[in-house]
Write an enzyme that holds these catalytic residues in place. Structure first.
Site, PDB file in Angstrom:
ATOM      1  N   GLU A 189      53.418  40.657  40.385  1.00  0.00           N
ATOM      2  CA  GLU A 189      52.934  41.258  39.343  1.00  0.00           C
ATOM      3  C   GLU A 189      53.431  42.489  38.979  1.00  0.00           C
ATOM      4  O   GLU A 189      52.740  43.638  38.865  1.00  0.00           O
ATOM      5  CB  GLU A 189      51.374  41.463  39.420  1.00  0.00           C
ATOM      6  CG  GLU A 189      50.679  40.108  39.505  1.00  0.00           C
ATOM      7  CD  GLU A 189      49.115  40.004  39.695  1.00  0.00           C
ATOM      8  OE1 GLU A 189      48.494  41.383  39.727  1.00  0.00           O
ATOM      9  OE2 GLU A 189      48.434  39.033  39.887  1.00  0.00           O
ATOM     10  N   ASN A 222      56.399  36.469  41.947  1.00  0.00           N
ATOM     11  CA  ASN A 222      54.888  35.843  41.225  1.00  0.00           C
ATOM     12  C   ASN A 222      54.420  36.621  40.309  1.00  0.00           C
ATOM     13  O   ASN A 222      53.907  37.888  40.582  1.00  0.00           O
ATOM     14  CB  ASN A 222      54.168  35.603  42.734  1.00  0.00           C
ATOM     15  CG  ASN A 222      52.977  34.758  42.421  1.00  0.00           C
ATOM     16  OD1 ASN A 222      53.234  33.323  41.959  1.00  0.00           O
ATOM     17  ND2 ASN A 222      51.732  34.969  42.753  1.00  0.00           N
ATOM     18  N   HIS A 248      46.625  31.106  35.635  1.00  0.00           N
ATOM     19  CA  HIS A 248      45.132  31.274  35.674  1.00  0.00           C
ATOM     20  C   HIS A 248      44.885  31.153  34.296  1.00  0.00           C
ATOM     21  O   HIS A 248      45.141  31.888  33.333  1.00  0.00           O
ATOM     22  CB  HIS A 248      44.853  32.710  36.042  1.00  0.00           C
ATOM     23  CG  HIS A 248      44.992  33.059  37.423  1.00  0.00           C
ATOM     24  ND1 HIS A 248      44.281  32.154  38.382  1.00  0.00           N
ATOM     25  CD2 HIS A 248      45.710  33.780  38.121  1.00  0.00           C
ATOM     26  CE1 HIS A 248      44.557  32.420  39.813  1.00  0.00           C
ATOM     27  NE2 HIS A 248      45.597  33.569  39.873  1.00  0.00           N
ATOM     28  N   GLU A 292      48.960  29.511  41.608  1.00  0.00           N
ATOM     29  CA  GLU A 292      47.460  30.072  41.435  1.00  0.00           C
ATOM     30  C   GLU A 292      46.594  29.259  40.518  1.00  0.00           C
ATOM     31  O   GLU A 292      45.685  29.892  39.832  1.00  0.00           O
ATOM     32  CB  GLU A 292      47.353  31.428  41.281  1.00  0.00           C
ATOM     33  CG  GLU A 292      48.289  32.278  42.434  1.00  0.00           C
ATOM     34  CD  GLU A 292      47.972  33.805  42.280  1.00  0.00           C
ATOM     35  OE1 GLU A 292      47.054  34.176  41.568  1.00  0.00           O
ATOM     36  OE2 GLU A 292      48.841  34.530  42.914  1.00  0.00           O
ATOM     37  N   ASP A 308      44.130  27.706  37.970  1.00  0.00           N
ATOM     38  CA  ASP A 308      42.764  27.333  37.947  1.00  0.00           C
ATOM     39  C   ASP A 308      42.411  27.389  36.256  1.00  0.00           C
ATOM     40  O   ASP A 308      43.450  28.111  35.795  1.00  0.00           O
ATOM     41  CB  ASP A 308      41.759  28.294  38.767  1.00  0.00           C
ATOM     42  CG  ASP A 308      42.092  29.877  38.404  1.00  0.00           C
ATOM     43  OD1 ASP A 308      42.645  30.227  37.582  1.00  0.00           O
ATOM     44  OD2 ASP A 308      41.552  30.510  39.261  1.00  0.00           O
TER      45      ASP A 308
END
Ligand SMILES: *[C@@H]1O[C@H](CO)[C@@H](O)[C@H](O)[C@H]1NC(C)=O
Ligand SMILES: *[C@@H]1O[C@H](CO)[C@@H](O)[C@H](O)[C@H]1NC(C)=O
Ligand SMILES: *[C@@H]1O[C@H](CO)[C@@H](O)[C@H](O)[C@H]1NC(C)=O
Ligand SMILES: *[C@@H]1O[C@H](CO)[C@@H](O)[C@H](O)[C@H]1NC(C)=O
Ligand SMILES: *[C@@H]1O[C@H](CO)[C@@H](O)[C@H](O)[C@H]1NC(C)=O
Ligand SMILES: *[C@@H]1O[C@H](CO)[C@@H](O)[C@H](O)[C@H]1NC(C)=O
Ligand SMILES: *[C@@H]1O[C@H](CO)[C@@H](O)[C@H](O)[C@H]1NC(C)=O
Length: 358
Positions: free
Chosen positions: A165, A209, A245, A275, A277
């Site tokens: 990030e 990432n 996400h 990641e 979801d």
């Protein structure tokens, strides 16, 4: 198929039925004995289907039996246990307990490990953020941290999220104003990758990432520019992690995700959903769950159809331990097993999609 049954039970008028091949029989489909997600993902051509695991839930035997079930998850990522504040809580005093609680059982069960992460703006210890550093001092701190953590997990990680990030969410995706940028300048990113290459086992995939880079937009183009620059200057980088996400109703489509994988694979790096979801604005209902399943299926399909997407990691599989409710009040149920450890429509949407590639 399970999805068909679940969808059939819903009021037809309210459901946007997914139009994908994933709910249609494929000619070459063989009858398949029931298999978990990782078994199916490998048959479909991925290296793994994995999950993040957090330390808070290690005392729940049902959770653990699923988390370390190699048929479901062929890869495990510590959600928090390898972050700086836990690994180096006091300068140059390393504590690998929380990371090891996840990686050691995973290794015993034959699950791969993705390791997360070396450098981030968040979850840093006070000794690091609470004083002023000179640039040479902070570069030493960075190298020392990567050196010790990489050494401890030397035989553990198929991949490391080296920098996490580093871009802001502003319109032009500028570099995030954090301690690393302030003190070291933008070369902290390449220094981190060079240190990671120096201290990790040869062959370990080094990833950048980030989130909100799953569409071709200013932020993903900024990451692509970074990758391109690194490739040109021979700074080591092997992969880009799309955190993924997502939110039901706002998730990138299959086409958008496929285009993003291509943006990166064209530059010679692999991709992964690191990641994944899909959060739901509560209250939940069957329609929303079906839509959630379609987002998981689209994401899985885009990874399978992309040239260099190697695998998918869900950011935990069990709703009660998801990071979502505390971070996004009013949202939840983002995962693929519900509070009762029942597999949700999203689970079957992924599973059916993977089967359709068998
Ligand atoms: C692991 O998961 C597979 C697939 O869901 C299941 O068939 C199997 O029973 C599970 N194994 C254990 C030990 O729970
Ligand atoms: C290392 O971390 C664990 C988990 O947080 C903690 O219980 C333990 O006391 C720590 N060890 C040291 C020597 O501080
Ligand atoms: C860091 O430097 C700034 C600017 O020189 C100063 O205002 C601040 O008090 C310093 N912080 C610490 C913790 O020493
Ligand atoms: C993308 O960046 C350009 C400048 O490079 C800017 O003009 C544009 O508004 C940005 N787009 C978005 C959606 O923020
Ligand atoms: C899945 O992707 C397709 C094709 O890009 C798109 O038409 C559809 O709306 C997407 N579904 C969801 C739930 O995002
Ligand atoms: C489910 O929730 C959505 C969003 O609140 C709503 O639009 C929809 O009507 C609900 N569907 C059912 C079947 O309750
Ligand atoms: C879990 O099971 C209980 C008892 O059957 C039920 O009341 C509850 O709604 C279930 N929770 C979920 C998330 O399905």
């Amino acid at each position: 198929m399970k999805t068909t049954l679940l969808l059939a039970a819903l009021p037809a008028a309210t459901i946007a039925l997914p139009t994908w091949p994933w709910n249609k029989p494929h000619g070459h489909n063989k009858p398949l004995k029931y298999s978990g997600l990782d078994v199916l993902a490998k048959r479909a051509g991925l290296k793994y289907f994995g999950t993040a695991i957090d330390n808070v839930v290690l005392d729940n035997p049902t959770y653990i039996s699923i988390a370390h079930n190699r048929s479901e998850f062929g890869q495990v990522t510590p959600s928090n246990g390898q972050k700086w504040m836990y690994i180096e809580p006091v300068q140059n005093k390393f504590n690998f307990t929380l990371g090891d609680q996840i990686t050691v059982p995973a290794k015993k069960k034959g699950q791969l490990r993705r390791c997360h992460n070396f450098v981030w703006h968040n979850q840093l210890p006070d000794w690091l953020t609470g004083r002023n550093w000179t640039k040479p001092e902070l570069v030493k701190v960075l190298e020392n941290h990567i050196k010790h953590e990489a050494k401890h997990y030397y035989n553990d990680c198929i991949a490391w999220d080296v920098v996490n990030e580093a871009f802001e969410d502003d319109a032009v995706a500028s570099l995030r104003k954090d301690i690393w940028l302030d003190v070291i300048g933008k070369e902290y990113i390449e220094l981190a990758f060079k240190f990671a290459r120096k201290y990790t086992k040869p062959g370990t995939k080094l990833y950048y990432n980030d989130y909100a880079i799953e569409r071709v937009n200013n932020k993903s183009r900024a990451v692509a520019a970074l990758v391109k620059d690194f490739k040109k200057r021979h700074i080591p980088i092997d992969g880009v992690g799309l955190q993924a996400h997502y939110t039901v109703g706002r998730a990138p489509s299959y086409d958008e995700q496929l285009a993003t994988h291509k943006l990166f694979s064209d530059l010679g790096v692999e991709t992964a959903l690191t990641e994944l979801d899909v959060r739901i604005q509560l209250p939940d209902n069957a329609t929303l769950q079906a839509q959630q399943g379609a987002v998981y299926a689209n994401s899985t399909k885009a990874c399978l159809d992309a040239d260099d997407c190697v695998g998918i990691t869900v950011w935990d599989f069990w709703d009660p331990v998801s990071w979502v409710p505390s971070t996004f009040p009013g949202f939840g149920n983002a995962d693929i097993w519900d509070a009762n450890f029942t597999k949700k429509p999203a689970y079957y949407a992924i599973s059916d999609l993977l089967r359709s590639y068998d």
